[in-house]
Motif scaffolding. Structure first.
Motif, PDB file in Angstrom:
ATOM      1  N   PRO A  46      49.417  41.025  20.515  1.00 38.34           N
ATOM      2  CA  PRO A  46      48.034  40.812  20.988  1.00 38.34           C
ATOM      3  C   PRO A  46      47.565  39.373  20.979  1.00 38.34           C
ATOM      4  CG  PRO A  46      48.037  41.754  18.784  1.00 38.34           C
ATOM      5  CD  PRO A  46      49.456  41.770  19.247  1.00 38.34           C
ATOM      6  N   GLY A  47      48.362  38.428  20.481  1.00 40.28           N
ATOM      7  CA  GLY A  47      47.991  37.018  20.574  1.00 40.28           C
ATOM      8  C   GLY A  47      47.204  36.509  19.389  1.00 40.28           C
ATOM      9  N   THR A  48      46.587  35.344  19.573  1.00 43.78           N
ATOM     10  CA  THR A  48      45.907  34.663  18.479  1.00 43.78           C
ATOM     11  C   THR A  48      44.591  35.372  18.134  1.00 43.78           C
ATOM     12  OG1 THR A  48      44.562  33.180  19.828  1.00 43.78           O
ATOM     13  CG2 THR A  48      46.831  32.491  19.397  1.00 43.78           C
ATOM     14  N   PRO A  49      44.020  35.061  16.965  1.00 42.22           N
ATOM     15  CA  PRO A  49      42.779  35.724  16.556  1.00 42.22           C
ATOM     16  C   PRO A  49      41.514  35.080  17.093  1.00 42.22           C
ATOM     17  CG  PRO A  49      43.601  34.370  14.772  1.00 42.22           C
ATOM     18  CD  PRO A  49      44.622  34.273  15.872  1.00 42.22           C
ATOM     19  N   THR A  50      41.624  34.074  17.961  1.00 43.79           N
ATOM     20  CA  THR A  50      40.424  33.393  18.437  1.00 43.79           C
ATOM     21  C   THR A  50      39.594  34.321  19.327  1.00 43.79           C
ATOM     22  OG1 THR A  50      41.446  32.509  20.449  1.00 43.79           O
ATOM     23  CG2 THR A  50      41.672  31.209  18.427  1.00 43.79           C
ATOM     24  N   ALA A  51      38.303  34.042  19.410  1.00 47.48           N
ATOM     25  CA  ALA A  51      37.410  34.854  20.233  1.00 47.48           C
ATOM     26  C   ALA A  51      37.829  34.811  21.697  1.00 47.48           C
ATOM     27  CB  ALA A  51      35.970  34.359  20.068  1.00 47.48           C
ATOM     28  N   GLU A  52      38.229  33.647  22.182  1.00 44.44           N
ATOM     29  CA  GLU A  52      38.639  33.518  23.584  1.00 44.44           C
ATOM     30  C   GLU A  52      39.874  34.357  23.874  1.00 44.44           C
ATOM     31  OE1 GLU A  52      39.749  29.995  26.822  1.00 44.44           O
ATOM     32  OE2 GLU A  52      40.002  29.631  24.679  1.00 44.44           O
ATOM     33  N   GLY A  80      48.339  37.353  15.326  1.00 49.42           N
ATOM     34  CA  GLY A  80      47.064  37.000  14.719  1.00 49.42           C
ATOM     35  C   GLY A  80      45.896  37.885  15.112  1.00 49.42           C
ATOM     36  N   GLY A  81      45.927  38.412  16.335  1.00 46.59           N
ATOM     37  CA  GLY A  81      44.819  39.237  16.805  1.00 46.59           C
ATOM     38  C   GLY A  81      44.966  40.714  16.507  1.00 46.59           C
ATOM     39  N   ALA A  82      46.036  41.104  15.816  1.00 46.92           N
ATOM     40  CA  ALA A  82      46.297  42.534  15.599  1.00 46.92           C
ATOM     41  C   ALA A  82      45.231  43.197  14.737  1.00 46.92           C
ATOM     42  CB  ALA A  82      47.675  42.714  14.971  1.00 46.92           C
ATOM     43  N   GLY A  83      44.779  42.498  13.703  1.00 48.91           N
ATOM     44  CA  GLY A  83      43.790  43.096  12.817  1.00 48.91           C
ATOM     45  C   GLY A  83      42.484  43.417  13.528  1.00 48.91           C
ATOM     46  N   ALA A  84      42.004  42.464  14.341  1.00 43.23           N
ATOM     47  CA  ALA A  84      40.750  42.691  15.069  1.00 43.23           C
ATOM     48  C   ALA A  84      40.901  43.801  16.096  1.00 43.23           C
ATOM     49  CB  ALA A  84      40.314  41.394  15.752  1.00 43.23           C
TER      50      ALA A  84
END
Length: 310
Positions: A46-52, A80-84
């Motif tokens: 899912p990529g990075t955890p940034t909002a963008e 990084g974006g898996a948790g969100a």
């Protein structure tokens, strides 16, 4: 950054270019959205955890129900974006059992690099010590309540209507995985095999084996899957064909590098690394990229010593 619309790759498979933060050297990572026959989607990396980044992914998913989140490896630009995403959708987060074990070793403490043994000049040491934990920084988010299950070699993912099989591919990290769908002629390669980039090795915490040895074996494991029509879906850059040839080129690069290192008997790791050819040049390396170069040089020295019986 303007994010491109999801790109159809194959029947029921779409690529999402997930924007990466400025200064990382790459404009995007690839997330893959895979449809199942029950109307759900499954997300790989899912990529990075940034909002963008997460907004780009959410726009691609829309109102679809997310059935699972599969991570090729634990680096922030993939996991990084898996948790969100899990919090928004309730989907299970899955990764290879070796990567889950690596998280345990990281939690126990990552040893600092032996800068004395490497012969690193004093003025370059602070940046290397600061960079030492960066590749595994997302590990803090992958505690038991976030990782819902582990995958093992040869396992089929639970995606109704598809037959995506787990291919363990350690090297870049100790528990990196690829996903192979033989019927569709697809191979999701994460950072194991990229079309033009030589991925860093040993970037997933402490290991019991030499990451270069693991990586060479993993290249062989993946190369045999290419019978002439295999299409690779990498974690960065664009989909490509010629997986067998690319694996051979990557293996040749590392074997050649091992020979170069073996020829520098008596020199420190720093001295050897500074005399090798690096993408962008030795003088451009700093922080994480410099640490990666030194670690790989040390790994090549270990492999060379073993081959010479030292």
């Amino acid at each position: 950054m303007t994010t491109a619309a999801p790109e159809p790759i194959a029947d029921g498979v779409r690529r999402v270019r997930v924007p990466m933060p400025e200064g990382t050297g790459l404009p995007f990572s690839n997330a893959y959205v895979i449809d199942d026959c029950d109307g759900r989607v499954h997300i790989v990396d899912p990529g990075t955890p940034t909002a963008e980044a997460q907004a780009a992914l959410q726009a691609a998913i829309g109102d679809a129900q997310v059935g699972s989140i599969v991570i090729t490896h634990l680096h922030a630009d993939h996991a990084g974006g898996a948790g969100a995403l899990r919090a928004r959708t309730g989907a299970r987060v899955l990764l290879h059992e070796r990567e889950r074990a690596a998280l345990g070793r990281i939690a126990a403490g990552v040893p600092a690099p032996d800068l004395d043994a490497w012969g690193v000049p004093e003025d370059r040491r602070p940046e290397l010590l600061a960079a030492a934990v960066v590749p595994t920084a997302p590990a803090a988010e992958f505690v038991d309540e976030v990782v819902d299950g582990v995958l093992v070699d040869a396992q089929l993912l639970d995606i109704p209507g598809r037959r995506l099989r787990v291919i363990g591919s350690p090297g870049h990290t100790d528990g990196h995985l690829c996903l192979h769908e033989e019927e569709a002629g697809l191979l999701l390669t994460g950072d194991h095999v990229l079309p033009t980039i030589n991925s860093g090795l040993g970037l997933g915490g402490p290991t019991d084996s030499n990451p270069i040895t693991d990586y060479l074996a993993s290249l062989d494991r993946v190369a045999v899957l290419d019978t002439g029509a295999l299409r690779a879906l990498p974690g960065h850059e664009d989909p490509f064909t010629g997986v067998r040839e690319r694996c051979a080129a990557l293996a040749a690069h590392h074997l050649r590098r091992t020979e170069e290192v073996a020829a520098s008997i008596g020199a420190t790791v720093w001295e050897v690394a500074s005399g090798l050819t690096w993408t962008g040049g030795w003088d451009a390396l700093s922080g994480l990229t410099l640490l990666s170069a030194l670690r790989q040089t040390a790994q090549h020295r270990g492999l060379a010593d073993r081959r010479m019986g030292l």
